[in-house]
Design an enzyme around this catalytic site. Structure first.
Site: not given
Ligand code: NDP
Length: 310
Positions: A135, A138-139
């Site tokens: 992701c 997300c990261d």
């Protein structure tokens, strides 16, 4: 006396919440079961620019919050828990939540969506969260100034790589073939980005690194030549798999695991309907999932009117 729900909606994202809005407005008092991720994939994305009605774009989590609020406004009840078992051979249907409680329902709408695909490589699980991610949204933030690899050749890979250039100093897209599956506009955008490089005909065999990712072991798909590719992060851009494990053996699934709907949103079991990415290997868009949630709600409502009137 045992309570029997009119309709239980499994999954709470674009499809599930849209089904909830429609069935709630039809006075069916739906019960929505929210699994691990309220809002599904969109709750883990940033800008959503292609959902009609938001000309300036909207953040994924905010959009999902609005879906939920709209469903609740009309009386949808929302419960947190994972559906761990279903029995669609008995009527009313039975759904076990978190292995401990059972919900009975006259009808069910499956809207469990799809999850990121992993490669199951040596080193991949061990280094998850230590440089391996599926992701970018997300990261990506954690990889400022780093050199990254994105594996895959579809739109997901192009999108992840392009997004990661906000943080990374360089992103290499590693693809197992020489042709991309991605749409042309996405490929052109990636090619025009000076931070993105490409490696074709390469298969990732292993993720390398002790405490964190420091490289990949690659194999040339045609010559078999093995090489080491230094990088500080690996992002999987391989697309998604339908979340249907719990329904296996209960309803028909295709060979890739997607729910088969022989007619409209009807599954192979009457009274069980499916909506969104869980039955859609093709479009996989927020707006198409929402539309599919609407269809399942209407099909469900009509089926209940015929079979469970009064
Ligand atoms: P796709 O299935 O299109 O692509 C998956 C990619 O991963 C393919 O290139 C495939 O390679 C590769 N792959 C799969 N398994 C492996 C493996 N084991 N080893 C190496 N490579 C592997 O998924 P996407 O998620 O990219 O796209 C799905 C749908 O969602 C498409 O319709 C797409 O247009 C849409 N989408 C749209 C976006 C947007 O518009 N912003 C963003 C993301 C997706 P190969 O090609 O060799 O099979």
């Amino acid at each position: 006396m045992e309570t029997v729900e009119n309709v239980v909606i499994v999954g709470a994202a674009c499809a599930g919440y849209t089904s909830a809005i429609y069935t709630a407005r039809a006075f069916l008092k739906p019960l929505v079961i929210v699994g691990d991720i309220d809002g599904g994939q969109l709750s883990q994305t940033s800008d959503v620019e292609n959902f009609p009605g938001f000309p300036e774009g909207i953040q994924g989590p905010e959009l999902m919050q609005k879906f939920r609020a709209q469903a609740e406004r009309f009386g949808a009840r929302i419960e947190t828990g994972s559906v761990t078992k279903v029995d669609f051979r008995t009527r009313p249907f039975s759904l076990t939540i978190d292995e401990e409680r059972t919900v009975r329902a006259n009808s069910v709408i499956i809207a469990t969506g799809a999850s990121a695909r992993w490669l199951n490589l040596p080193g991949e699980t061990r280094l998850k969260g230590k440089g391996v991610s599926a992701c970018a949204t997300c990261d990506g933030f954690f990889f400022r100034g780093k050199e990254l690899a994105v594996v895959g050749g579809g739109d997901s890979a192009m999108e992840e790589a392009t997004f990661l250039t906000r943080f990374a100093s360089k992103v290499t897209i590693i693809h197992r073939r020489a042709e991309f599956r991605a749409t042309r506009v996405m490929v052109e955008r990636a090619k025009a980005n000076p931070k993105i490089a490409f490696l074709f005909d390469r298969v990732v065999d292993e993720v390398l690194g002790e405490a964190r990712v420091d490289g990949l072991r690659l194999r040339h798909a045609k010559t078999g030549e093995v090489s080491t590719f230094p990088c500080q992060g690996l992002f999987l851009g391989l697309g998604h798999e339908p979340n249907t494990a719990v329904f296996r053996g209960q309803i028909d699934l295709d060979e890739a695991g997607f729910v088969v709907c022989p007619k409209w949103s009807w599954t192979s079991i009457e009274g069980v309907f499916a909506a969104g990415d869980v039955r859609d290997p093709r479009y996989k868009q927020a707006v198409s999932a929402a539309g599919s949630g609407c269809e399942a709600a209407i099909d469900c409502e009509r089926w209940l009117a015929e079979h469970h009137a009064g």
